[in-house]
Design an enzyme around this catalytic site. Structure first.
Site, PDB file in Angstrom:
ATOM      1  N   GLY A  48      15.450  24.863   5.533  1.00 55.18           N
ATOM      2  CA  GLY A  48      14.848  25.124   4.236  1.00 55.18           C
ATOM      3  C   GLY A  48      13.508  24.422   4.183  1.00 55.18           C
ATOM      4  O   GLY A  48      12.856  24.240   5.214  1.00 55.18           O
ATOM      5  N   GLU A  49      13.092  23.986   3.018  1.00 52.72           N
ATOM      6  CA  GLU A  49      11.855  23.226   2.878  1.00 52.72           C
ATOM      7  C   GLU A  49      12.254  21.762   2.746  1.00 52.72           C
ATOM      8  O   GLU A  49      12.839  21.355   1.744  1.00 52.72           O
ATOM      9  CB  GLU A  49      11.080  23.705   1.651  1.00 52.72           C
ATOM     10  CG  GLU A  49       9.562  23.520   1.776  1.00 52.72           C
ATOM     11  CD  GLU A  49       9.169  22.051   1.806  1.00 52.72           C
ATOM     12  OE1 GLU A  49       8.403  21.653   2.714  1.00 52.72           O
ATOM     13  OE2 GLU A  49       9.637  21.298   0.939  1.00 52.72           O
ATOM     14  N   SER A  50      11.953  20.975   3.768  1.00 47.96           N
ATOM     15  CA  SER A  50      12.523  19.628   3.874  1.00 47.96           C
ATOM     16  C   SER A  50      12.118  18.710   2.724  1.00 47.96           C
ATOM     17  O   SER A  50      12.927  17.904   2.252  1.00 47.96           O
ATOM     18  CB  SER A  50      12.146  18.996   5.215  1.00 47.96           C
ATOM     19  OG  SER A  50      10.746  18.853   5.331  1.00 47.96           O
ATOM     20  N   CYS A  80      16.773  22.873  11.675  1.00 48.27           N
ATOM     21  CA  CYS A  80      15.404  22.915  11.148  1.00 48.27           C
ATOM     22  C   CYS A  80      15.179  21.739  10.196  1.00 48.27           C
ATOM     23  O   CYS A  80      15.086  20.605  10.628  1.00 48.27           O
ATOM     24  CB  CYS A  80      15.120  24.264  10.483  1.00 48.27           C
ATOM     25  SG  CYS A  80      13.368  24.601  10.239  1.00 48.27           S
ATOM     26  N   ARG A 110       7.524  16.980  11.705  1.00 44.69           N
ATOM     27  CA  ARG A 110       8.058  17.804  10.616  1.00 44.69           C
ATOM     28  C   ARG A 110       7.636  19.270  10.706  1.00 44.69           C
ATOM     29  O   ARG A 110       8.429  20.168  10.416  1.00 44.69           O
ATOM     30  CB  ARG A 110       7.616  17.228   9.273  1.00 44.69           C
ATOM     31  CG  ARG A 110       8.049  18.031   8.064  1.00 44.69           C
ATOM     32  CD  ARG A 110       7.506  17.435   6.779  1.00 44.69           C
ATOM     33  NE  ARG A 110       7.791  18.288   5.643  1.00 44.69           N
ATOM     34  CZ  ARG A 110       7.030  19.303   5.262  1.00 44.69           C
ATOM     35  NH1 ARG A 110       5.931  19.590   5.936  1.00 44.69           N
ATOM     36  NH2 ARG A 110       7.367  20.027   4.202  1.00 44.69           N
ATOM     37  N   ILE A 144      11.221  28.902  12.118  1.00 36.96           N
ATOM     38  CA  ILE A 144      10.540  29.171  10.849  1.00 36.96           C
ATOM     39  C   ILE A 144       9.905  27.879  10.352  1.00 36.96           C
ATOM     40  O   ILE A 144      10.604  26.961   9.928  1.00 36.96           O
ATOM     41  CB  ILE A 144      11.522  29.715   9.794  1.00 36.96           C
ATOM     42  CG1 ILE A 144      12.239  30.969  10.318  1.00 36.96           C
ATOM     43  CG2 ILE A 144      10.787  30.030   8.488  1.00 36.96           C
ATOM     44  CD1 ILE A 144      13.328  31.463   9.397  1.00 36.96           C
ATOM     45  N   ARG A 145       8.601  27.780  10.463  1.00 34.07           N
ATOM     46  CA  ARG A 145       7.895  26.536  10.093  1.00 34.07           C
ATOM     47  C   ARG A 145       8.653  25.350  10.653  1.00 34.07           C
ATOM     48  O   ARG A 145       8.962  24.383   9.940  1.00 34.07           O
ATOM     49  CB  ARG A 145       7.758  26.425   8.574  1.00 34.07           C
ATOM     50  CG  ARG A 145       6.938  27.521   7.923  1.00 34.07           C
ATOM     51  CD  ARG A 145       6.759  27.267   6.457  1.00 34.07           C
ATOM     52  NE  ARG A 145       6.063  25.997   6.232  1.00 34.07           N
ATOM     53  CZ  ARG A 145       6.066  25.352   5.075  1.00 34.07           C
ATOM     54  NH1 ARG A 145       6.736  25.801   4.054  1.00 34.07           N
ATOM     55  NH2 ARG A 145       5.401  24.221   4.947  1.00 34.07           N
ATOM     56  N   HIS A 197      17.097  28.234  13.928  1.00 34.11           N
ATOM     57  CA  HIS A 197      18.102  28.698  12.965  1.00 34.11           C
ATOM     58  C   HIS A 197      19.163  29.574  13.635  1.00 34.11           C
ATOM     59  O   HIS A 197      19.092  30.798  13.570  1.00 34.11           O
ATOM     60  CB  HIS A 197      17.434  29.519  11.866  1.00 34.11           C
ATOM     61  CG  HIS A 197      16.579  28.745  10.919  1.00 34.11           C
ATOM     62  ND1 HIS A 197      17.022  28.332   9.679  1.00 34.11           N
ATOM     63  CD2 HIS A 197      15.303  28.317  11.023  1.00 34.11           C
ATOM     64  CE1 HIS A 197      16.051  27.679   9.057  1.00 34.11           C
ATOM     65  NE2 HIS A 197      15.003  27.652   9.850  1.00 34.11           N
ATOM     66  N   GLU A 199      22.028  30.257  12.533  1.00 39.37           N
ATOM     67  CA  GLU A 199      22.738  31.007  11.497  1.00 39.37           C
ATOM     68  C   GLU A 199      22.060  32.333  11.159  1.00 39.37           C
ATOM     69  O   GLU A 199      22.646  33.188  10.476  1.00 39.37           O
ATOM     70  CB  GLU A 199      22.883  30.158  10.228  1.00 39.37           C
ATOM     71  CG  GLU A 199      21.645  30.025   9.369  1.00 39.37           C
ATOM     72  CD  GLU A 199      20.620  29.019   9.871  1.00 39.37           C
ATOM     73  OE1 GLU A 199      19.645  28.764   9.154  1.00 39.37           O
ATOM     74  OE2 GLU A 199      20.795  28.484  10.995  1.00 39.37           O
TER      75      GLU A 199
END
Length: 241
Positions: A48-50, A80, A110, A144-145, A197, A199
């Site tokens: 997600g967005e950490s 991630c 990060r 993803i990022r 990821h 998943e």
């Protein structure tokens, strides 16, 4: 509830992890409060967005409980953003940084691979995963990022690396980052971390690998764990700041 896996459900791809667990015959439960960690057999911290996840975890007073859970020796897997959470040290953070759970003896960058538009998929060599779970010697990594591991301690087992373009800046000064190569999957005792990821693919081998950490003597997590020879391609989700 030792056969139940918690999935931190503050933000990100927690539903996708729960869906894979269900496919493998395991119960996955959403975790948003400290008391929901009680009696779980293991925990997944999703992508997600950490920074957002860290702020929400701090708001719900989750960090002390998450650190205590890691110390119990129960399996914990970070994908991630979850990998960032589990790292002892993170660089490349936003101003002010973010709180970490820690436990993995490594330094994570990060946002090593860049912005959302630089997200990508690639075939990763995964000999350890293939030896334990069968299937192909490669795994389709969805980045993803994504972060990357810049330094890993002596007790950290490297499970996958990625060869990046030599034009990638400010990475080759690390002691364990060879020129053009960076670590993207690690294991240390009960802790597992992947920069990508799993998943978001149809290949369930990483989940099976993790679930066997919960079962005595490495019992089979599922007969379908090896996944298909060519995992289905799916659209990537968009995670924004």
């Amino acid at each position: 509830m030792t056969g139940t896996v918690g999935v931190l459900a503050l933000q990100g791809s927690y539903n996708e992890h729960i869906a894979v667990l269900r496919r493998l015959g395991w119960k996955g439960v959403e975790v948003r409060k400290p008391e929901q960690l009680n009696d779980l057999g293991g925990l997944i911290i999703p992508g997600g967005e950490s920074t957002t996840m860290a702020k929400l975890a701090e708001y719900h007073n989750l960090f002390p409980a998450l650190r205590d859970f890691v110390k119990t020796g129960k399996p914990v897997w970070g994908t991630c953003a979850g990998l960032i959470f589990l790292a002892d040290k993170a660089v490349g953070q936003k101003t002010g940084g973010q709180e970490l759970v820690g436990g993995l003896d490594c330094t994570v960058h990060r946002n090593f691979f860049g912005s959302q538009v630089e997200s990508f998929e690639t075939e990763l060599s995964v000999p350890e995963l293939a030896e334990r779970e069968g299937g192909q010697p490669t795994f389709r990594g969805v980045f993803i990022r994504a972060p990357a591991v810049l330094e890993a301690g002596p007790n950290v087992q490297v499970l996958a690396s990625y060869s990046f373009p030599l034009s990638k800046p400010s990475t080759t000064d690390s002691s364990v980052v060879e020129e053009g190569k960076v670590i993207v999957a690690v294991k240390q005792g009960n802790l597992l971390g992947t920069a990508f990821h799993p998943e978001l693919t149809a290949d369930t081998r990483w989940h099976s690998f993790f679930l066997k950490l919960l079962t005595p003597n490495g019992e089979e997590a599922s007969t379908s764990a090896a996944g298909p020879e060519k995992p289905d391609r799916i659209d990537l989700p968009v995670f924004v700041d």
